[in-house]
Enzyme design. Sequence first.
Site, PDB file in Angstrom:
ATOM      1  N   ASP A 229       3.010  -8.378 -13.804  1.00 27.03           N
ATOM      2  CA  ASP A 229       2.164  -9.544 -13.598  1.00 27.03           C
ATOM      3  C   ASP A 229       2.167  -9.978 -12.133  1.00 27.03           C
ATOM      4  O   ASP A 229       2.311  -9.137 -11.243  1.00 27.03           O
ATOM      5  CB  ASP A 229       2.667 -10.674 -14.511  1.00 27.03           C
ATOM      6  CG  ASP A 229       1.545 -11.535 -15.054  1.00 27.03           C
ATOM      7  OD1 ASP A 229       0.959 -12.287 -14.261  1.00 27.03           O
ATOM      8  OD2 ASP A 229       1.260 -11.459 -16.253  1.00 27.03           O
ATOM      9  N   HIS A 284       0.960 -17.256 -12.852  1.00 26.12           N
ATOM     10  CA  HIS A 284       0.667 -16.595 -14.121  1.00 26.12           C
ATOM     11  C   HIS A 284       1.874 -15.871 -14.712  1.00 26.12           C
ATOM     12  O   HIS A 284       2.193 -16.009 -15.895  1.00 26.12           O
ATOM     13  CB  HIS A 284      -0.485 -15.618 -13.882  1.00 26.12           C
ATOM     14  CG  HIS A 284      -1.061 -15.006 -15.112  1.00 26.12           C
ATOM     15  ND1 HIS A 284      -0.644 -13.792 -15.614  1.00 26.12           N
ATOM     16  CD2 HIS A 284      -2.051 -15.421 -15.932  1.00 26.12           C
ATOM     17  CE1 HIS A 284      -1.348 -13.493 -16.688  1.00 26.12           C
ATOM     18  NE2 HIS A 284      -2.210 -14.457 -16.908  1.00 26.12           N
ATOM     19  N   SER A 601      -3.864 -13.564 -22.386  1.00 23.60           N
ATOM     20  CA  SER A 601      -2.686 -13.415 -21.541  1.00 23.60           C
ATOM     21  C   SER A 601      -1.499 -14.172 -22.099  1.00 23.60           C
ATOM     22  O   SER A 601      -0.350 -13.787 -21.910  1.00 23.60           O
ATOM     23  CB  SER A 601      -3.007 -13.985 -20.160  1.00 23.60           C
ATOM     24  OG  SER A 601      -2.570 -13.146 -19.152  1.00 23.60           O
TER      25      SER A 601
END
Length: 803
Positions: A229, A284, A601
Amino acid sequence: MKKRRLGNILLGSALTVSLIATSGVPNNVLAKDQGQTKVTEAERILKNLNDEQRRALKQLEVGPGFVISPDINVNTPELVNVIVEFKQAPAKVELMKQAAKGKKVALSSAKIKVEASHQQFKKEFNKLTGLKIAYSQNVNESKITREYKNAFNGVAVTVPGNVLEELVKSDVVKRIWNNKEIKLDLPKEPKELKSTAQSGSADSNQQIGADKLHEEKVTGKGIKVGVIDTGVDYNHPDLKNAYKGGYDFVDNDSDPMETTYEDWKKTQYPEVDPSSGSTYYTSHGTHVSGTVAGQKKNHVDYAVEGVAPESDLYVYRVLGPYGSGTTDAVLAGIDKAVGDDMDVINLSLGASVNDALYPTSVAINNAMLSGVVAVVAAGNTGPNENTVGSPGTSAFAITVGASDVSQTIATYSASAGDKKYSDIKLLGKNYTDKLEDLKDKSLDVVFVGLGKSSDVEGKDLKGKLALIQRGEIALDEKIQNARKAGAEAVIIYNNVEGEIAAYLGESTGYVPTFQLSKADGEHLKSQENVKFTFGLLGSVQTEGDHLADFSSRGPVAQNYDIKPDVVAPGVAIFSTYPEYMNDPEDGDNYDIAYTRMQGTSMASPHVAGAAALLLQEHPDYTPFDVKAALMNTADEMKEKYSVNEVGAGRIDVYEAAHAGVSLKVLDKTENVEGKETVEIDEETGSIAFGSHYQKDEELNLDKKVMIENHEKEDKEFKVKVEFLPAKDNIQDAKKNGVEVKIPDSISVSSEGKKEVKPAIHVPLDAANGRYEGYIHFVNKIMRKTIKFHLQSVTQIKVLIILN
């Protein structure tokens, strides 16, 4: 009590290849690919042939095939960045290929083959790039930028475009791909989030049954989970002890910290990318990591506990500033995670290419074949069909869609003047607010209209309750304006009938905020000099298990594989956040280092965490055992959805961990490999009967399903076939005489196996379209389900190119 292994990794020729051919269509998984990979016309024709034509052409050449990606300029002397895929398979996959042929090969020997392919390529590459005059003055800047040997065998290189046609003449090279830019592309966050679609970590853990496994000491202990990520804030109290290492493929070092606020301050770049709205600094990966492995160590009552809180967290940073990166870095992350012996990897990003031949798809498939559970987000381009993206289109990956979650929302009883209120719902609050402090408190009510900054200007709201009408500006803005004016609490009442179908969650700009109906709000407004008194604190439970609109749908283009495989909570998920995101000033303040995010996600790490729990409970499970267990035991959604919207349903990891029976579909799928079509075995939890050209005869197809009973008592299953009702492109099966034939009951002896063959019958006059449904296997203590799908067409167009 440990359960026995459910089965072997794959059967027969399953190990000879590790990918499936599909065609490219423009859609995204989570990260947005800047461009689209095309397929050659010859390959497109091959994929569209019906069964009879495919068999007839199987021995013929299909032309040059897909050798150099058509979106690469092979005539330019300028440098291009590409990924070169080698013919030689990675070492672990090579072992399986040879085992499928009945041959034994040592791992060391397979590794020597991989290394030899790299050495041969380097030799030929160096020789070729030494021919400066023949190609370009830029050829001396050619270089190999990355090498891949574990999940993908090949390299990333920078060379003049006009060198590539010579490069593919090497005996080592199989294909050359464009090295595309990738950017995070989360679904747009609405100002008002549906109340049935909110979740905190406790709520989503409870929804999927992880909390019950935690009570049984199944917490993912000893299982290595790799998050690929944007990096991670490994100083977060909820993640600090879980984090064990990783790598940074953006800065090429061993420190996968997110791109921070301080990193941005040292640059001259804009804080926000005007084209995407993304900040230079990222968050994220930290949010995803909290859902997987949060340990609830922070000294706040909303600290995050992940699905697998005792798993070992490894993070591979492949996306940098603005959440952007390139395919070569993502590929490197997958490759190293496999090389580092991860048990599970989570890929909450991907390319906007519906193509299982894309390098990351190859790597994901090889990861599964190498013993690593690969979990991939389906994408955020729903609600239309065929929007699932690569590598979510991979047959082997566990592809995950997003659902909402049943959530506990705080309520208060209250009174004001002559009116009593029961269960007024919380709308939002500050992270540090303690709602119990409002008990028995009386606050003066001040009406401030729509809550605009001009409405609160000059109003004395300090220590009072601001009453605000809904409308014109976002709820979020109304609350913040009231807080700035000194309000201690806020009530927002609706401007239409019914309650406000929203819940905003936590924010540093909030005070405790509740909602009222239009009638109750107007009544409260009509009372002068009234005090609002809070009574008893309570809670209500929302329903959950509805599919998120943004969640990408299947089927996979051309081969009609069912995707996603499962869904999991992915709407407004509460998880860890880098410290600098909510408080960017100097000093550490992790008390408010949390936020809600939504997307597939956020759903994917729930499944990655669930896989870690299953592997702790069943250490001899293969990745395909994990996939089958999660699909077999998934729960039905609250509404009727296409199998290509929700797959098997929402995961129930508790049931998956305790399942004594497994059902596996032993299927085959075709793949364009070099110049020929080959079949590979696929072991999964769903039946894709495929797309068929029906011309002069009825259609009759069957598939193999293996039922394995791992318990010490016989099992008797009642079998029920359920077709989905007609909707959009789905046809009415009963009306058209379409039926699935399977015995009404099936017995499986203790610790035994039983093979059954569900067969679909389609009459000649059946309407064209899709027929979908579920086969339910039910006994007195368990229910197992297999989904199925068939596409029927009346004609096929074949284009023949003569040279």
